[in-house]
Design a protein around this motif. Structure first.
Motif, PDB file in Angstrom:
ATOM      1  N   GLY A  71       7.739  -3.617   5.103  1.00  0.00           N
ATOM      2  CA  GLY A  71       5.870  -2.631   5.769  1.00  0.00           C
ATOM      3  C   GLY A  71       5.876  -1.884   5.943  1.00  0.00           C
ATOM      4  N   VAL A  72       5.072  -2.289   7.012  1.00  0.00           N
ATOM      5  CA  VAL A  72       4.706  -0.164   7.046  1.00  0.00           C
ATOM      6  C   VAL A  72       4.044  -0.382   8.599  1.00  0.00           C
ATOM      7  N   ALA A  73       4.574   0.902   9.249  1.00  0.00           N
ATOM      8  CA  ALA A  73       4.434   1.417  10.064  1.00  0.00           C
ATOM      9  C   ALA A  73       2.771   1.842  10.167  1.00  0.00           C
ATOM     10  N   LEU A  74       2.103   1.225  11.264  1.00  0.00           N
ATOM     11  CA  LEU A  74       0.420   1.912  11.676  1.00  0.00           C
ATOM     12  C   LEU A  74       0.809   2.463  13.030  1.00  0.00           C
ATOM     13  N   GLN A  75      -0.017   3.730  12.429  1.00  0.00           N
ATOM     14  CA  GLN A  75      -0.279   4.412  13.921  1.00  0.00           C
ATOM     15  C   GLN A  75      -1.501   5.279  13.769  1.00  0.00           C
ATOM     16  N   SER A  76      -2.179   4.734  15.266  1.00  0.00           N
ATOM     17  CA  SER A  76      -3.506   5.385  14.941  1.00  0.00           C
ATOM     18  C   SER A  76      -3.731   6.273  15.288  1.00  0.00           C
ATOM     19  N   VAL A  77      -5.008   7.420  14.942  1.00  0.00           N
ATOM     20  CA  VAL A  77      -5.012   8.530  15.390  1.00  0.00           C
ATOM     21  C   VAL A  77      -5.326   9.494  16.992  1.00  0.00           C
ATOM     22  N   ASP A  78      -5.903   8.099  17.606  1.00  0.00           N
ATOM     23  CA  ASP A  78      -6.026   8.285  19.312  1.00  0.00           C
ATOM     24  C   ASP A  78      -5.249   7.323  20.057  1.00  0.00           C
ATOM     25  N   GLY A  79      -3.756   6.987  19.466  1.00  0.00           N
ATOM     26  CA  GLY A  79      -2.665   6.349  20.358  1.00  0.00           C
ATOM     27  C   GLY A  79      -3.353   5.178  20.369  1.00  0.00           C
ATOM     28  N   THR A  80      -3.468   3.728  20.129  1.00  0.00           N
ATOM     29  CA  THR A  80      -4.201   3.185  20.756  1.00  0.00           C
ATOM     30  C   THR A  80      -3.263   2.347  19.703  1.00  0.00           C
ATOM     31  N   VAL A  81      -3.004   2.175  18.159  1.00  0.00           N
ATOM     32  CA  VAL A  81      -2.373   1.247  17.967  1.00  0.00           C
ATOM     33  C   VAL A  81      -1.234   1.900  17.579  1.00  0.00           C
ATOM     34  N   SER A  82       0.458   1.822  17.183  1.00  0.00           N
ATOM     35  CA  SER A  82       1.505   1.903  17.497  1.00  0.00           C
ATOM     36  C   SER A  82       2.090   0.604  17.102  1.00  0.00           C
ATOM     37  N   HIS A  83       2.600   0.043  15.820  1.00  0.00           N
ATOM     38  CA  HIS A  83       3.296  -1.176  15.678  1.00  0.00           C
ATOM     39  C   HIS A  83       4.202  -0.336  14.241  1.00  0.00           C
ATOM     40  N   ARG A  84       5.154  -1.378  14.340  1.00  0.00           N
ATOM     41  CA  ARG A  84       6.066  -1.862  12.963  1.00  0.00           C
ATOM     42  C   ARG A  84       5.378  -2.698  12.847  1.00  0.00           C
ATOM     43  N   LEU A  85       5.035  -2.582  11.276  1.00  0.00           N
ATOM     44  CA  LEU A  85       4.629  -4.100  10.621  1.00  0.00           C
ATOM     45  C   LEU A  85       6.090  -4.813   9.772  1.00  0.00           C
ATOM     46  N   ASP A  86       7.027  -5.197  10.324  1.00  0.00           N
ATOM     47  CA  ASP A  86       8.367  -5.202   9.503  1.00  0.00           C
ATOM     48  C   ASP A  86       9.084  -6.769   9.201  1.00  0.00           C
ATOM     49  N   GLN A  87       8.155  -7.962   9.972  1.00  0.00           N
ATOM     50  CA  GLN A  87       8.582  -9.221  10.594  1.00  0.00           C
ATOM     51  C   GLN A  87       7.735 -10.161  10.112  1.00  0.00           C
ATOM     52  N   PRO A  88       8.403 -10.218   8.635  1.00  0.00           N
ATOM     53  CA  PRO A  88       7.685 -11.312   7.860  1.00  0.00           C
ATOM     54  C   PRO A  88       6.842 -12.430   8.869  1.00  0.00           C
ATOM     55  N   LEU A  89       5.560 -12.688   9.106  1.00  0.00           N
ATOM     56  CA  LEU A  89       4.952 -13.325   9.770  1.00  0.00           C
ATOM     57  C   LEU A  89       4.292 -13.810  10.827  1.00  0.00           C
ATOM     58  N   HIS A  90       4.973 -12.304  11.631  1.00  0.00           N
ATOM     59  CA  HIS A  90       3.745 -12.626  13.291  1.00  0.00           C
ATOM     60  C   HIS A  90       2.984 -11.851  12.698  1.00  0.00           C
ATOM     61  N   PRO A  91       1.516 -12.285  12.923  1.00  0.00           N
ATOM     62  CA  PRO A  91       0.354 -11.515  12.781  1.00  0.00           C
ATOM     63  C   PRO A  91       0.317 -10.376  14.236  1.00  0.00           C
ATOM     64  N   PHE A  92      -0.406  -9.589  13.680  1.00  0.00           N
ATOM     65  CA  PHE A  92      -1.013  -8.702  14.815  1.00  0.00           C
ATOM     66  C   PHE A  92      -2.395  -7.892  14.377  1.00  0.00           C
ATOM     67  N   ASP A  93      -3.008  -7.693  15.391  1.00  0.00           N
ATOM     68  CA  ASP A  93      -4.516  -7.657  14.789  1.00  0.00           C
ATOM     69  C   ASP A  93      -4.870  -6.178  16.043  1.00  0.00           C
ATOM     70  N   PHE A  94      -5.837  -5.813  15.349  1.00  0.00           N
ATOM     71  CA  PHE A  94      -6.342  -4.517  16.086  1.00  0.00           C
ATOM     72  C   PHE A  94      -7.914  -4.829  15.309  1.00  0.00           C
ATOM     73  N   ALA A  95      -8.129  -3.557  16.314  1.00  0.00           N
ATOM     74  CA  ALA A  95      -9.613  -2.985  16.177  1.00  0.00           C
ATOM     75  C   ALA A  95     -10.134  -2.136  15.039  1.00  0.00           C
ATOM     76  N   GLY A  96     -10.874  -2.792  14.240  1.00  0.00           N
ATOM     77  CA  GLY A  96     -11.555  -2.249  12.998  1.00  0.00           C
ATOM     78  C   GLY A  96     -11.796  -0.541  12.518  1.00  0.00           C
TER      79      GLY A  96
END
Length: 191
Positions: A71-96
């Motif tokens: 998986g990947v660690a997702l981090q947005s510059v503005d801090g609104t996204v901070s998520h470890r996408l490391d669990q298979p088949l667990h959807p994660f949503d965020f603004a594009g």
């Protein structure tokens, strides 16, 4: 149902990402002929080969689901996204439009991506592991991640799926093995 299209993951054509950090295998981009800048909804499978920024998609809602890999660690510059996408088949949503850095947690990974233009539609993404009934929608997609599934007379094996358009359809889904998993995407009118 004439507006139902089957696909196999192995048959999807690999294309480089807009930012060059991986490959994407597009399943569907709606309406027909639309590209990465003018779709209403788009579903693809990506291979993330190196850490780097995700491409920004202003006005688009994204849902990412890890299929394989660490998986990947997702981090947005503005801090609104901070998520470890490391669990298979667990959807994660965020603004594009968020500027998101994706740092690999292992050598590489594959994920399932749903993107919808906010002004045109919204998406419900769920992972099923047992029998289910999906309410009627005019557009959507089913992807069997593991095991075999029956879907309104269609048989889907692992890494196979189908998508439909312009045909209101409800789906009765039945898993054919204990380890089965299926991603269901329902495209709905904008919220």
């Amino acid at each position: 149902m004439t507006n139902v299209h089957r696909f196999r993951r192995a048959d999807l054509v690999a294309q480089p990402w807009k930012n060059g950090g991986g490959l994407t295998r597009e399943i569907v981009s709606w309406p027909p002929g639309s590209g990465v800048t003018d779709f209403d909804w788009r579903v693809s499978i990506a291979h993330i080969a190196s850490s780097g920024p995700f491409s920004a998609f202003p006005g688009v809602d994204r849902v990412i689901t890890l299929l394989e890999g660490a998986g990947v660690a997702l981090q947005s510059v503005d801090g609104t996204v901070s998520h470890r996408l490391d669990q298979p088949l667990h959807p994660f949503d965020f603004a594009g439009e968020r500027v998101v850095q994706a740092d690999l947690l292992g050598p590489d990974c594959h994920d399932f991506n749903v993107m919808v233009r906010r002004s045109a539609c919204s998406a419900s993404v769920q992972v099923l592991s047992s029998a289910a009934h999906l309410t009627q929608q005019s557009h959507g997609l089913l992807f069997a991640c593991r095991g075999h599934w029956h879907a309104n007379g269609h048989v889907l094996s692992a890494d196979e799926g189908l998508w439909w358009h312009d045909e209101p359809s409800a789906w009765t889904l039945t898993a054919q093995s204990d380890d089965a998993a299926l991603i269901a995407v329902l495209i709905q009118p904008p919220r």
